[in-house]
Design a protein around this motif. Structure first.
Motif, mmCIF file in Angstrom:
data_model
loop_
_atom_site.group_PDB
_atom_site.id
_atom_site.type_symbol
_atom_site.label_atom_id
_atom_site.label_comp_id
_atom_site.label_asym_id
_atom_site.label_seq_id
_atom_site.Cartn_x
_atom_site.Cartn_y
_atom_site.Cartn_z
ATOM 1 N N SER A 6 -51.002 65.614 -22.875
ATOM 2 C CA SER A 6 -50.600 66.960 -23.272
ATOM 3 C C SER A 6 -50.257 67.792 -22.051
ATOM 4 C CB SER A 6 -51.716 67.624 -24.073
ATOM 5 O OG SER A 6 -52.844 67.790 -23.265
ATOM 6 N N ALA A 10 -47.153 73.278 -23.977
ATOM 7 C CA ALA A 10 -46.166 72.421 -24.621
ATOM 8 C C ALA A 10 -46.187 72.632 -26.129
ATOM 9 C CB ALA A 10 -46.456 70.959 -24.300
ATOM 10 N N GLY A 11 -45.058 72.456 -26.735
ATOM 11 C CA GLY A 11 -44.968 72.558 -28.187
ATOM 12 C C GLY A 11 -44.690 73.970 -28.660
ATOM 13 N N ARG A 12 -44.423 74.051 -29.940
ATOM 14 C CA ARG A 12 -44.125 75.349 -30.539
ATOM 15 C C ARG A 12 -45.417 76.122 -30.781
ATOM 16 N NH1 ARG A 12 -41.024 72.219 -34.661
ATOM 17 N NH2 ARG A 12 -42.841 72.725 -35.889
ATOM 18 N N LYS A 118 -48.887 82.138 -27.599
ATOM 19 C CA LYS A 118 -49.552 81.151 -26.740
ATOM 20 C C LYS A 118 -50.752 81.748 -26.021
ATOM 21 C CE LYS A 118 -45.748 78.008 -26.019
ATOM 22 N NZ LYS A 118 -44.767 77.452 -25.094
#
Length: 164
Positions: A6, A10-12, A118
């Motif tokens: 990971s 990262a990612g939405r 985030k």
């Protein structure tokens, strides 16, 4: 450098109303900010007076919900530098580097939706002010909210392949 695994950020970001957001709300990882910060605008922290256009943008920035976080963290200088960069980046002939800096500052100051989510914040949709910036309805409401479970969607089916 190792590959795989990971990555930070990262990612939405989780969507509103999703299971991921419900879990983060339940555990207290998401803080709900009011729609607008109330209170006086802080004094301009940079040397000299604010330039043309900076004073109005400075006052506008301190009405944003994110200003509650900036005030708690003492980010007055960072916000002032963002205001100055914003005014300079709007000028005709501003460089791409200056505009790139503006985008990074927006992210650092939680002015983008992705950065806000985030960082574990969201903006209240209700019109009632919540000056403390705590979860709307207080911590007890967040605890009462139930998290949807896959178990509720499962059901037993008869064994169609058996000989009995």
């Amino acid at each position: 450098m190792p590959s795989g695994g990971s990555r930070i950020g990262a990612g939405r970001p989780p969507q509103e109303g999703s299971l991921a957001e419900a879990i983060r709300l339940e555990s207290g990882l998401i803080r709900t900010l009011p729609k607008e910060r109330t209170g006086p605008t802080p004094k301009w922290p940079l040397r000299g007076r604010a330039r043309a256009g900076e004073a109005a943008l400075w006052a506008e920035m301190w009405r944003k919900p994110q200003a509650i976080v900036w005030e708690e963290e003492g980010n007055h200088h960072q916000v002032a530098m963002h205001v100055r960069t914003h005014i300079e980046a709007e000028a005709v002939g501003a460089t791409a580097a200056l505009r790139g800096l503006l985008l990074r500052q927006q992210s650092d100051l939680l002015l983008t939706r992705a950065a806000l989510l985030k960082a574990g914040f969201r903006i209240s949709t209700s019109s009632t002010p919540n000056p403390a910036g705590t979860p709307v309805g207080g911590p007890t409401q967040a605890k009462r909210k139930t998290i949807p479970s896959a178990r509720g969607r499962l059901r037993a089916v008869e064994d169609v392949g058996s000989d009995s």
